[in-house]
Design an enzyme around this catalytic site. Structure first.
Site, PDB file in Angstrom:
ATOM      1  N   HIS A 183       0.837  -1.206   0.000  1.00 17.67           N
ATOM      2  CA  HIS A 183       0.000   0.000   0.000  1.00 17.67           C
ATOM      3  C   HIS A 183       0.879   1.266   0.000  1.00 17.67           C
ATOM      4  CE1 HIS A 183      -2.779   2.791   2.555  1.00 17.67           C
ATOM      5  NE2 HIS A 183      -2.972   3.006   1.264  1.00 17.67           N
TER       6      HIS A 183
HETATM    7 CA    CA Z   1       0.496  -0.431  -4.264  1.00 20.34          CA
END
Ligand code: CA
Ligand code: V1P
Ligand code: ZN
Length: 397
Positions: A183
């Protein structure tokens, strides 16, 4: 002179300072700046240097880094060495160094390393700003986890945030897209209160059988930035959580559908694509099952929208495949196809030879290195896309 029009190809610039290669995080650490040497060797062996403008950018200065990072964090980062580091100093731990995982070790030349990769992203952004390039590439950047006063997940300085801040001087809306398997939390956090940056990250999300979340543990589909309607940043983040083993066709469909919808809705005047190569099959840390051309499809898709594009690296822990992917994506940018047989005059050719290293070709089948069963069903992915498109409705104001 014969009234020929300027070729309709893209002006591509390649921003690379070779001094970045010589830094070492430590022998057991997965981040290997040496993968950039391999990448450069492939790019040169295929002759791609003749198709781009090459730049050797200077390191970023303390003043330039301060546009995003806190002064006391930078002053610590610029002074700490393996010799003077005190691992029990509260500042050391609070700034994210050392710790149990030792994700962010203090190594020789650390300040030099961070200022070089940051300088290259800033140089690339500069080229887009003054319209010298349509696409600007920095494979040494993409360190998306760094916060303003915290090193995290192998990232010390957030070169992406610094580059986007430069792009914002010439652009009303910048779209950030992140296909690293992790992320892009640092970039998302930096612009959470802004409606001039939209962040979109595709990543592995979930908890393993020992109860540990996949790093950094954030980025579920319902995380869309601030919820306060008075906050301008509301709805300007989109997270696409994916499970282990996603394959080429699934990822391409997901990427094209969601990214296309975001570009059409947000209508950015510039795009930054973090192309972390740890989303490939067989990556040492990743969990996906992508082949090089499926990864490159994301670059092709973004390029097809014809907006100024900053293309940066990121993760990628199987160096030979990182190099293959970033070489392929450089070729995608300049609009050329590369032959599968690797040129024979590549230094470090051994790194690419032998069955276990991909058999001397550019596009080995990485799906066959399959260590992760595909846990993504078509049904799950359709629901994910439906929810993602639903989340985008917050943009309608
Ligand atoms: Ca990513
Ligand atoms: O999982 C963690 C730690 C354990 N703590 C509770 C957090 N760290 C990960 C960090 C991954 C960073 C990825 C960076 C990027 O997104 C951008 C450049 O790709 C981690 C892992 C892992 N398997 O996830 N650290 C290490 N492995 C590690 C292994 C050996 C030595 C040092 C770190
Ligand atoms: Zn990563």
């Amino acid at each position: 002179q014969y009234g020929l029009e300027k070729p309709r190809g893209y002006n591509v610039s390649f921003h690379y300072n070779p001094h970045v290669e010589y830094h070492h995080f430590g022998s057991s650490h997965p981040m290997k700046p040496w993968r950039l040497t391999l990448t450069k060797q492939l790019v040169l062996a295929y002759g791609l240097e003749y198709t781009m403008d090459l730049y050797e950018p200077r390191p970023a200065t303390m003043d330039e880094l301060q546009v995003f990072h806190d002064r006391d964090y930078l002053s610590f980062l610029s002074q700490v060495t393996p010799q003077n580091a005190k691992p029990d100093d509260p500042a050391y731990l609070s700034f994210g160094f050392g710790g149990e995982s030792n994700d962010c070790p203090v190594f020789d030349g650390l300040w030099n390393y961070v200022s070089i990769y940051s300088g290259a992203s800033m140089s690339a952004a500069h080229n887009l700003n003054n319209k010298q390039s349509d696409i600007a590439i920095n494979w040494s950047g993409g360190l998306h986890h760094a916060k303003k006063n915290l090193a995290s997940g192998f990232c010390y300085i957030n070169d992406i945030v610094l580059a986007i801040q430069l792009l914002l001087t010439q652009n009303q809306r910048v779209l950030y897209i992140d296909i690293d398997v992790h992320h892009g939390d640092g970039v998302e956090a930096a612009f959470e209160s802004s409606d001039r940056v939209f962040t979109l990250s595709y990543h592995k999300f979930g908890i393993d059988r020992n109860g540990y979340p996949f790093f950094p543990g954030t980025g579920n589909i319902n995380e869309m930035g601030p919820t306060d309607p008075a906050n301008r940043g509301k709805g300007h983040s989109l997270n696409i959580p994916i499970d282990d083993g996603i394959d080429d066709e699934q990822y391409k469909w997901l990427f094209k559908t969601v990214t296309g919808a975001v570009i059409e809705k947000y209508n950015p005047t510039a795009i930054v694509l973090q192309s972390g190569a740890d989303s490939l099959g067989g990556d040492r840390l990743g969990r996906f099952n992508l082949n090089i051309k499926a990864h490159g499809f994301c670059v092709e898709t973004v390029k097809s929208y014809g907006r100024p594009l900053l293309l940066i690296g990121g993760g990628g822990y199987t160096p030979r495949n990182v190099a293959r992917t970033w070489c392929h994506e450089t070729a995608v940018c300049v609009g050329t196809e590369l032959h599968n047989e690797l040129p024979s005059h590549i230094p470090y050719i051994q790194a690419f030879q032998g069955a276990e290293n991909g058999g001397g070709i550019l596009y080995p089948d990485l799906h066959n290195t399959k260590r992760h069963d595909n846990l993504n069903t078509q049904d799950n992915l359709h629901k994910l896309v439906t929810q993602a498109l639903e989340n985008l409705r917050y943009l309608e104001g």
